[in-house]
Design an enzyme around this catalytic site. Structure first.
Site, PDB file in Angstrom:
ATOM      1  N   HIS A 289     -13.118 -21.567  43.226  1.00  0.00           N
ATOM      2  CA  HIS A 289     -11.847 -22.211  42.903  1.00  0.00           C
ATOM      3  C   HIS A 289     -11.116 -22.517  44.208  1.00  0.00           C
ATOM      4  CE1 HIS A 289     -11.587 -21.219  38.506  1.00  0.00           C
ATOM      5  NE2 HIS A 289     -12.394 -20.235  38.862  1.00  0.00           N
TER       6      HIS A 289
ATOM      7  N   HIS B 285     -28.432 -24.358  40.020  1.00  0.00           N
ATOM      8  CA  HIS B 285     -27.799 -23.368  39.155  1.00  0.00           C
ATOM      9  C   HIS B 285     -28.019 -21.944  39.646  1.00  0.00           C
ATOM     10  CE1 HIS B 285     -26.202 -21.744  35.361  1.00  0.00           C
ATOM     11  NE2 HIS B 285     -27.061 -20.758  35.616  1.00  0.00           N
TER      12      HIS B 285
ATOM     13  N   CYS C 126     -23.920 -27.611  35.135  1.00  0.00           N
ATOM     14  CA  CYS C 126     -25.159 -28.366  35.366  1.00  0.00           C
ATOM     15  C   CYS C 126     -25.048 -29.747  34.724  1.00  0.00           C
ATOM     16  CB  CYS C 126     -26.368 -27.615  34.808  1.00  0.00           C
ATOM     17  SG  CYS C 126     -26.923 -26.246  35.853  1.00  0.00           S
TER      18      CYS C 126
ATOM     19  N   CYS D 294     -25.728 -25.239  30.423  1.00  0.00           N
ATOM     20  CA  CYS D 294     -24.681 -24.930  31.402  1.00  0.00           C
ATOM     21  C   CYS D 294     -23.781 -26.159  31.595  1.00  0.00           C
ATOM     22  CB  CYS D 294     -25.301 -24.501  32.726  1.00  0.00           C
ATOM     23  SG  CYS D 294     -24.080 -24.345  34.045  1.00  0.00           S
TER      24      CYS D 294
ATOM     25  N   ASP E 179     -10.483 -29.237  38.457  1.00  0.00           N
ATOM     26  CA  ASP E 179     -10.544 -28.338  37.302  1.00  0.00           C
ATOM     27  C   ASP E 179      -9.847 -29.001  36.114  1.00  0.00           C
ATOM     28  OD1 ASP E 179     -10.915 -24.957  37.023  1.00  0.00           O
ATOM     29  OD2 ASP E 179      -9.796 -26.028  35.468  1.00  0.00           O
TER      30      ASP E 179
ATOM     31  N   HIS F 265     -19.093 -20.859  41.188  1.00  0.00           N
ATOM     32  CA  HIS F 265     -18.098 -21.850  41.596  1.00  0.00           C
ATOM     33  C   HIS F 265     -16.996 -21.199  42.418  1.00  0.00           C
ATOM     34  CE1 HIS F 265     -17.043 -20.300  37.595  1.00  0.00           C
ATOM     35  NE2 HIS F 265     -15.775 -20.431  37.955  1.00  0.00           N
TER      36      HIS F 265
HETATM   37  P1  5GP Z   1     -13.924 -19.158  35.734  1.00  0.00           P
HETATM   38  O1  5GP Z   1     -12.944 -18.565  34.771  1.00  0.00           O
HETATM   39  O2  5GP Z   1     -15.335 -19.129  35.200  1.00  0.00           O
HETATM   40  O3  5GP Z   1     -13.815 -18.597  37.117  1.00  0.00           O
HETATM   41  O4  5GP Z   1     -13.499 -20.661  35.895  1.00  0.00           O
HETATM   42  C1  5GP Z   1     -14.051 -21.706  35.172  1.00  0.00           C
HETATM   43  C2  5GP Z   1     -13.164 -22.900  35.386  1.00  0.00           C
HETATM   44  O5  5GP Z   1     -13.853 -24.048  34.924  1.00  0.00           O
HETATM   45  C3  5GP Z   1     -11.837 -22.830  34.629  1.00  0.00           C
HETATM   46  O6  5GP Z   1     -10.749 -22.926  35.550  1.00  0.00           O
HETATM   47  C4  5GP Z   1     -11.897 -24.015  33.670  1.00  0.00           C
HETATM   48  O7  5GP Z   1     -10.663 -24.659  33.510  1.00  0.00           O
HETATM   49  C5  5GP Z   1     -12.932 -24.912  34.324  1.00  0.00           C
HETATM   50  N1  5GP Z   1     -13.694 -25.731  33.397  1.00  0.00           N
HETATM   51  C6  5GP Z   1     -14.317 -25.318  32.258  1.00  0.00           C
HETATM   52  N2  5GP Z   1     -14.944 -26.342  31.668  1.00  0.00           N
HETATM   53  C7  5GP Z   1     -14.716 -27.437  32.430  1.00  0.00           C
HETATM   54  C8  5GP Z   1     -15.118 -28.805  32.326  1.00  0.00           C
HETATM   55  O8  5GP Z   1     -15.801 -29.234  31.396  1.00  0.00           O
HETATM   56  N3  5GP Z   1     -14.702 -29.640  33.307  1.00  0.00           N
HETATM   57  C9  5GP Z   1     -13.935 -29.215  34.360  1.00  0.00           C
HETATM   58  N4  5GP Z   1     -13.579 -30.129  35.279  1.00  0.00           N
HETATM   59  N5  5GP Z   1     -13.550 -27.924  34.502  1.00  0.00           N
HETATM   60  C10 5GP Z   1     -13.933 -27.047  33.542  1.00  0.00           C
HETATM   61 ZN    ZN Z   2     -25.457 -24.488  35.827  1.00  0.00          ZN
END
Ligand code: 5GP
Ligand code: ZN
Length: 111
Positions: free
Chosen positions: A101, A46, A7, A4, A30, A99
């Site tokens: 946003h 997690h 994680c 993950c 993000d 998470h």
């Molecule tokens: P989801 O689409 O799952 O709601 O949002 C996942 C978010 O995690 C996305 O906005 C993406 O840009 C962000 N994200 C994915 N991988 C990483 C990472 O390695 N570091 C950071 N800071 N954000 C990430």
């Molecule tokens: Zn996790």
């Protein structure tokens, strides 16, 4: 969960720009912002989905939202912000670690 990505961020195995951390949650920037300010608030433990928050953990979500509200000015969100939780593939959840946003820093379109 070993594979993950969030994680790994919690464990410091992947770098992140942290803006707040305590014993149970982390707020960081993000990597691909869709608003002027785009932060993610995650539990350190997690959980993939809201439905995995059992009776002992349900209050954690409230504490996360309460913390975000208390940090509003410090996070640069004094003019307002939006909280979004994507749940599942059809909602576009790409990272299966719960998470929130946090979007703000400008007037956000709705819809
Ligand atoms: P989801 O689409 O799952 O709601 O949002 C996942 C978010 O995690 C996305 O906005 C993406 O840009 C962000 N994200 C994915 N991988 C990483 C990472 O390695 N570091 C950071 N800071 N954000 C990430
Ligand atoms: Zn996790």
């Amino acid at each position: 969960m070993n594979d993950c990505i969030f994680c790994k961020i919690v464990k410091g195995e992947i770098p992140s720009q942290k803006v707040y951390e305590d014993e149970e949650m982390l707020i960081f920037k993000d990597i691909a912002p869709i608003a002027k300010i785009h932060l993610l608030c995650i539990p350190k433990e997690h959980f993939a989905y809201l439905s995995e928050l059992n009776d002992g953990r349900r209050a954690l979500l409230g504490r996360m939202i309460e913390k975000i509200a208390s940090l509003q000015a410090e996070l640069g969100l004094k003019d307002g912000y939006r909280l979004v939780v994507n749940q599942g593939d059809s909602a576009g959840q790409t990272v299966k670690h719960l998470h929130i946003h946090i979007l703000g820093g400008e007037t956000l379109p709705w819809g």
